[in-house]
Design an enzyme around this catalytic site. Structure first.
Site, mmCIF file in Angstrom:
data_model
loop_
_atom_site.group_PDB
_atom_site.id
_atom_site.type_symbol
_atom_site.label_atom_id
_atom_site.label_comp_id
_atom_site.label_asym_id
_atom_site.label_seq_id
_atom_site.Cartn_x
_atom_site.Cartn_y
_atom_site.Cartn_z
ATOM 1 N N ALA A 10 133.860 59.838 10.119
ATOM 2 C CA ALA A 10 134.894 59.044 10.799
ATOM 3 C C ALA A 10 134.331 58.222 11.958
ATOM 4 O O ALA A 10 135.082 57.656 12.733
ATOM 5 C CB ALA A 10 136.013 59.959 11.294
ATOM 6 N N SER A 11 133.012 58.139 12.053
ATOM 7 C CA SER A 11 132.427 57.400 13.187
ATOM 8 C C SER A 11 132.605 55.897 13.038
ATOM 9 O O SER A 11 132.574 55.171 14.020
ATOM 10 C CB SER A 11 130.943 57.756 13.321
ATOM 11 O OG SER A 11 130.274 57.595 12.081
ATOM 12 N N ASN A 86 135.872 61.705 3.439
ATOM 13 C CA ASN A 86 135.566 60.265 3.423
ATOM 14 C C ASN A 86 134.071 59.961 3.475
ATOM 15 O O ASN A 86 133.628 58.939 2.935
ATOM 16 C CB ASN A 86 136.278 59.605 4.622
ATOM 17 C CG ASN A 86 135.737 58.225 4.913
ATOM 18 O OD1 ASN A 86 136.069 57.253 4.222
ATOM 19 N ND2 ASN A 86 134.873 58.112 5.928
ATOM 20 N N SER A 138 136.083 55.807 -5.376
ATOM 21 C CA SER A 138 135.791 54.364 -5.424
ATOM 22 C C SER A 138 136.275 53.847 -6.774
ATOM 23 O O SER A 138 136.315 54.600 -7.762
ATOM 24 C CB SER A 138 134.277 54.147 -5.323
ATOM 25 O OG SER A 138 133.935 52.834 -5.734
ATOM 26 N N TYR A 151 125.809 56.372 -7.760
ATOM 27 C CA TYR A 151 127.021 56.311 -6.920
ATOM 28 C C TYR A 151 128.277 56.421 -7.789
ATOM 29 O O TYR A 151 129.198 57.188 -7.466
ATOM 30 C CB TYR A 151 126.998 54.997 -6.133
ATOM 31 C CG TYR A 151 128.186 54.778 -5.225
ATOM 32 C CD1 TYR A 151 128.304 55.470 -4.019
ATOM 33 C CD2 TYR A 151 129.185 53.864 -5.557
ATOM 34 C CE1 TYR A 151 129.396 55.255 -3.170
ATOM 35 C CE2 TYR A 151 130.267 53.635 -4.724
ATOM 36 C CZ TYR A 151 130.369 54.328 -3.532
ATOM 37 O OH TYR A 151 131.451 54.107 -2.701
ATOM 38 N N ALA A 154 128.802 59.953 -8.956
ATOM 39 C CA ALA A 154 129.322 60.831 -7.895
ATOM 40 C C ALA A 154 130.805 60.563 -7.662
ATOM 41 O O ALA A 154 131.607 61.504 -7.523
ATOM 42 C CB ALA A 154 128.528 60.607 -6.606
ATOM 43 N N LYS A 155 131.181 59.279 -7.646
ATOM 44 C CA LYS A 155 132.585 58.951 -7.360
ATOM 45 C C LYS A 155 133.499 59.317 -8.542
ATOM 46 O O LYS A 155 134.668 59.672 -8.340
ATOM 47 C CB LYS A 155 132.706 57.463 -7.002
ATOM 48 C CG LYS A 155 132.043 57.115 -5.662
ATOM 49 C CD LYS A 155 132.644 57.901 -4.504
ATOM 50 C CE LYS A 155 132.153 57.445 -3.145
ATOM 51 N NZ LYS A 155 132.727 58.224 -2.035
ATOM 52 N N ILE A 184 135.666 46.825 0.358
ATOM 53 C CA ILE A 184 136.257 46.958 1.697
ATOM 54 C C ILE A 184 135.224 46.519 2.734
ATOM 55 O O ILE A 184 134.040 46.864 2.629
ATOM 56 C CB ILE A 184 136.695 48.430 1.958
ATOM 57 C CG1 ILE A 184 137.587 48.969 0.818
ATOM 58 C CG2 ILE A 184 137.393 48.546 3.313
ATOM 59 C CD1 ILE A 184 138.924 48.297 0.627
#
Ligand code: NAP
Length: 242
Positions: A10-11, A86, A138, A151, A154-155, A184
């Site tokens: 969340a950074s 997330n 995703s 990727y 994994a998603k 995004i």
């Protein structure tokens, strides 16, 4: 008692927008790994605006750090109502160029990280017979992306994880849903101007998504308005993938 949400990664980017959105209704734990300054700034801004935020450093691939993060959340806020998985990383490479290390890093962070945090959080949620888990997948997990096989794998795994876990923990009054964002505007999508224009032309709504576009859906899934929704994947891509 005010509810508590833990948001991994969340950074910055989408996670930051989710933390800001949820901080209107929830105490929030902002998980970060490397971006301490960003996490601290975010927590300060939430706390100055009437919310209640704490930061916690944990690499989601490290089980000990994850256990400490869940213990910190419960001991500090006495509750864990919402978990947003997330945190994630991406990489673009031809499949034949993906090394074993690349493969393991992408799978380990995106998929095993989600498993680690969920497993620890669920111990508490099942005991309380209450909880909402929201996994950030995703659109590439739905339809696959060339040059992102690891990727996308994994998603897609996160989608299978979401659906099966939703069935298993529903009797404990815990919902599990996923959000599948399209393109995004975050550091992860650091494309040149030409690529952005090309992508926009392929998105029916004519623009790249904002982190808030995703956070608004997570806000809904975290709220009581979604109480009868579980095992779903909500596509937030402006029509890019239909
Ligand atoms: P981002 O701006 O690069 O942010 C990624 C976040 O994940 C950072 O806060 C980072 O924290 C955290 N993170 C990475 N590895 C971590 C680890 N091992 N432990 C804990 N935290 C870790 O990316 P983003 O675009 O916001 O992506 C957020 C999520 O949305 C990801 O799961 C991504 O796959 C997904 N997504 C993004 C898009 C897009 O177009 N942007 C599209 C579909 C899905 P630190 O910086 O503190 O290390």
């Amino acid at each position: 008692m005010k509810k508590t949400a833990l948001i991994t990664g969340a950074s910055k980017g989408i996670g930051k927008a989710i933390a800001l959105n949820l901080s209107k209704e929830f105490n929030v734990v902002i998980n970060y790994n490397k971006s301490y300054d960003d996490a601290l700034l975010l927590a300060d801004s939430i706390n100055k605006n009437g919310g209640c935020a704490k930061i916690f450093k944990a690499d989601i691939t490290n089980l000990t750090e994850v256990k400490n993060m869940i213990e910190f959340t419960i001991s500090h806020f006495k509750k864990l109502d919402v978990l947003v998985n997330n945190a994630g990383i991406a990489e673009q490479k031809l499949f034949t160029d993906i090394t074993e290390t690349d493969w393991n890093t992408i799978i380990n962070t995106n998929m095993n990280g989600t498993y680690n945090v969920t497993r620890q959080a669920l111990k508490y949620m099942i005991h309380e017979k209450n909880g909402k888990i929201i996994n950030i997948s995703s659109v590439w997990g739905l339809v696959g992306a060339s040059c992102e096989v690891h990727y996308s794998t994994a998603k897609a795994g996160i989608i299978g994880f979401t659906k099966s876990l939703a069935k298993e923990v529903a009797p404990s009054n815990i919902t599990v849903n996923a959000v599948a964002p399209g393109v995004i505007n975050t550091d992860m999508c650091n494309f040149d101007e030409e690529t952005i224009e090309m992508l926009k032309s392929e998105i029916p709504l004519g623009r790249i998504g904002s982190p808030d576009d995703v956070a608004n859906v997570v806000g809904f899934l975290a709220s009581d308005l979604s109480n009868y929704i579980t095992g779903q994947v909500i596509n937030v891509s402006g029509g890019f993938v239909v």
